[in-house]
Design an enzyme around this catalytic site. Structure first.
Site, PDB file in Angstrom:
ATOM      1  N   ASP A 269      -7.629  -1.700  -8.785  1.00 51.78           N
ATOM      2  CA  ASP A 269      -7.268  -0.620  -7.865  1.00 51.78           C
ATOM      3  C   ASP A 269      -6.141   0.158  -8.548  1.00 51.78           C
ATOM      4  O   ASP A 269      -5.030  -0.340  -8.692  1.00 51.78           O
ATOM      5  CB  ASP A 269      -6.791  -1.238  -6.540  1.00 51.78           C
ATOM      6  CG  ASP A 269      -6.258  -0.193  -5.562  1.00 51.78           C
ATOM      7  OD1 ASP A 269      -6.221   1.006  -5.913  1.00 51.78           O
ATOM      8  OD2 ASP A 269      -5.874  -0.598  -4.447  1.00 51.78           O
TER       9      ASP A 269
ATOM     10  N   TRP B 115      -1.276  -4.217  -1.125  1.00 50.94           N
ATOM     11  CA  TRP B 115      -2.614  -3.644  -1.307  1.00 50.94           C
ATOM     12  C   TRP B 115      -3.577  -4.650  -1.907  1.00 50.94           C
ATOM     13  O   TRP B 115      -4.731  -4.748  -1.478  1.00 50.94           O
ATOM     14  CB  TRP B 115      -2.550  -2.350  -2.125  1.00 50.94           C
ATOM     15  CG  TRP B 115      -1.862  -1.282  -1.338  1.00 50.94           C
ATOM     16  CD1 TRP B 115      -0.636  -0.744  -1.573  1.00 50.94           C
ATOM     17  CD2 TRP B 115      -2.339  -0.672  -0.127  1.00 50.94           C
ATOM     18  NE1 TRP B 115      -0.324   0.168  -0.593  1.00 50.94           N
ATOM     19  CE2 TRP B 115      -1.343   0.242   0.308  1.00 50.94           C
ATOM     20  CE3 TRP B 115      -3.497  -0.792   0.637  1.00 50.94           C
ATOM     21  CZ2 TRP B 115      -1.475   1.017   1.465  1.00 50.94           C
ATOM     22  CZ3 TRP B 115      -3.642  -0.024   1.790  1.00 50.94           C
ATOM     23  CH2 TRP B 115      -2.636   0.868   2.188  1.00 50.94           C
TER      24      TRP B 115
ATOM     25  N   LYS C 242      -2.640  10.440  -4.508  1.00 49.86           N
ATOM     26  CA  LYS C 242      -1.307  10.182  -5.058  1.00 49.86           C
ATOM     27  C   LYS C 242      -1.087  11.021  -6.317  1.00 49.86           C
ATOM     28  O   LYS C 242      -0.163  11.796  -6.403  1.00 49.86           O
ATOM     29  CB  LYS C 242      -1.116   8.698  -5.339  1.00 49.86           C
ATOM     30  CG  LYS C 242      -0.996   7.896  -4.047  1.00 49.86           C
ATOM     31  CD  LYS C 242      -1.729   6.621  -4.105  1.00 49.86           C
ATOM     32  CE  LYS C 242      -1.990   5.976  -2.765  1.00 49.86           C
ATOM     33  NZ  LYS C 242      -1.044   6.148  -1.705  1.00 49.86           N
TER      34      LYS C 242
HETATM   35  N1  PMP Z   1      -4.563   0.832  -2.769  1.00 48.60           N
HETATM   36  C1  PMP Z   1      -3.342   1.307  -3.043  1.00 48.60           C
HETATM   37  C2  PMP Z   1      -2.645   0.831  -4.269  1.00 48.60           C
HETATM   38  C3  PMP Z   1      -2.747   2.248  -2.200  1.00 48.60           C
HETATM   39  O1  PMP Z   1      -1.532   2.726  -2.474  1.00 48.60           O
HETATM   40  C4  PMP Z   1      -3.444   2.692  -1.064  1.00 48.60           C
HETATM   41  C5  PMP Z   1      -2.898   3.758  -0.130  1.00 48.60           C
HETATM   42  N2  PMP Z   1      -1.589   3.926  -0.071  1.00 48.60           N
HETATM   43  C6  PMP Z   1      -4.695   2.141  -0.806  1.00 48.60           C
HETATM   44  C7  PMP Z   1      -5.235   1.234  -1.681  1.00 48.60           C
HETATM   45  C8  PMP Z   1      -5.484   2.578   0.396  1.00 48.60           C
HETATM   46  O2  PMP Z   1      -5.962   3.828   0.122  1.00 48.60           O
HETATM   47  P1  PMP Z   1      -6.720   4.748   1.170  1.00 48.60           P
HETATM   48  O3  PMP Z   1      -5.702   5.154   2.179  1.00 48.60           O
HETATM   49  O4  PMP Z   1      -7.216   5.859   0.326  1.00 48.60           O
HETATM   50  O5  PMP Z   1      -7.808   3.929   1.754  1.00 48.60           O
END
Ligand code: PMP
Length: 426
Positions: free
Chosen positions: A235, A163, A259
């Site tokens: 994030d 990520w 989450k």
């Molecule tokens: N950052 C992290 C740490 C994630 O776990 C995720 C999704 N699993 C995202 C960003 C992307 O999030 P979204 O699907 O809400 O765009």
């Protein structure tokens, strides 16, 4: 002309059953109206022939232990509360899904959600909270667009997993990002020593992913950004509200809700207010924090129902005693699972360095990878689902967010021991 409607009283009865075993009868609104051909001067009697929908409220025993990484399990009491309020929110005569986002009912919902979140994380008044859309992925672009005044501005990224890497790559379109540390060569199992970081002088911000959902690597403390304004951007999608966090250490925190705090569709941004208002000229209105801040997250139609659900989760976290209490529960669950993995004499293995193991996402492998599919299948039969690791890394992953009860982790650990006993013939 007055019209008298005769319809089932059940249609106007609020569904207030919190008893999960109760069966509710909902009479739907009329599907056909029979208009009598009497004089229009007499009150019209309209008969509603309604179809009756029988809805079976599922029982808590029907539910599985859902170890998905997100969308993820939500607190049972929150779901039941939402169920009881779904049809007629607190006597308003409508569902939250049907409300105007500018009406007093919804305003009370979003304001309560914000104030509960503020109290949970002790967010100081000089920080702005935004409820946005587009997922955390949109923030990968929005952060550099808002925090850098020019695409040539330098920004630093610490890349501890997929990520963080995605955020870094997206930023390259809107600023001049540098990956000052990457855990890729160690398969993303580590967090760097902060003293050894070579930060770029004048960098507009330092970006981290506080908890890497796929690799299970979590920052336990935070680096100090070198830039003049000390802007640390995190994030926190997968560990948001899982423990107390000193918000004042951050310029900006963002998190997709799906989450730990609600359904997908809501993204929360917490930003130091002095950083708002300097977006690059090309910034779309929907990504401009100033527009959203000036309009209290109501510039356009927000994800109303999702915000309502987040509000219920925040209320639940407050009732649990706040994030310090929540953290204790998470430590207990995490220790139980990691101890089981480490105590399996190598049958199960977690690749992540012990000091930075995530309390939310626990990746593990089997010494005999050929057994992994069977493990996942047998676990599902025992009502423990979504244990397969992310497709990019394989193995297993148990996401044990706030809403995963201790009983879920205990059951998983008991299953792991049993599985090992049946398959470990080495
Ligand atoms: N950052 C992290 C740490 C994630 O776990 C995720 C999704 N699993 C995202 C960003 C992307 O999030 P979204 O699907 O809400 O765009």
């Amino acid at each position: 002309m007055s019209i008298s409607m005769s319809s089932s009283s059940a249609a106007t009865t609020p569904l207030t059953h919190l008893n999960p075993t109760a069966t509710s009868q909902i009479s739907a609104f009329p599907t056909s109206l029979s208009l009598p051909t009497t004089s229009p001067t007499r009150p019209l009697s309209i008969t509603c022939s309604s179809s009756t929908l029988q809805t079976q409220t599922s029982t808590t025993t029907d539910r599985v232990f859902n170890f998905a990484a997100g969308p993820a399990t939500l607190p049972e009491n929150v779901l039941l509360r939402a169920q009881s309020e779904l049809y007629n929110w607190r006597g308003s005569g409508m569902s939250v899904m049907e409300m105007s986002h500018r009406g007093k009912e919804f305003l009370s919902i979003i304001q309560k959600a914000e104030s509960d979140l503020r109290s949970l994380l002790y967010i100081p008044p000089d920080y702005t909270i935004l409820f946005l859309q587009g997922g955390a992925t949109t923030q990968f672009a929005a952060a550099p667009l808002n925090l850098c005044s020019s695409p040539t501005d330098a920004v630093d990224y610490i890349v501890t997993g997929s990520w963080g890497d995605k955020a870094f790559k997206e930023a390259a379109k809107y600023c001049n990002p540098k990956s000052i540390w990457s855990g890729k060569s160690d398969k993303y199992t580590k967090i760097p020593n902060f003293d050894s970081l070579n930060q770029t002088p004048g960098a507009k911000f330092l970006h981290i992913c506080a908890n890497e959902t796929i690799h299970g690597v979590e920052f336990k403390s935070y680096p100090t950004p070198a830039g003049q304004k000390e802007v640390l951007v995190a994030d926190m999608s997968s560990n948001f509200c899982s423990k107390p966090v000193d918000v004042t250490k951050f310029g900006m925190i963002y998190a997709g809700a799906q989450k730990n705090v609600g359904p997908s569709g809501v993204t929360i941004v917490i930003i130091r207010s002095d950083l708002i208002g300097y977006a690059q000229a090309i910034t779309p209105v929907m990504l401009d924090y100033k527009i959203h801040a000036d309009n209290n997250s109501l510039y356009n139609t927000p994800p109303c129902y999702g915000i309502y659900m987040c509000g219920l989760v925040f209320e639940d976290l407050v009732e649990q005693g706040g994030l310090a209490e929540v953290e204790k529960k998470n430590v207990r669950k995490g220790s139980l699972l990691y101890d089981a993995i480490d105590g399996s004499k190598g049958f199960f293995r977690c690749p992540v360095e012990k000091s930075v193991r995530s309390l939310m996402n626990v990746p593990f492998t089997l010494a005999k990878p050929e057994l992994e599919a069977e493990f996942v299948k047998e676990a599902a039969k025992e009502k423990m689902v979504q244990l397969k690791g992310h497709r990019s890394v394989g193995g297993m992953r148990a996401s044990i967010y706030n809403a995963m009860p201790l009983a879920g982790v205990e059951k998983l650990v008991a299953f792991m021991k049993d599985f090992q006993a049946r398959h470990d013939h080495a």
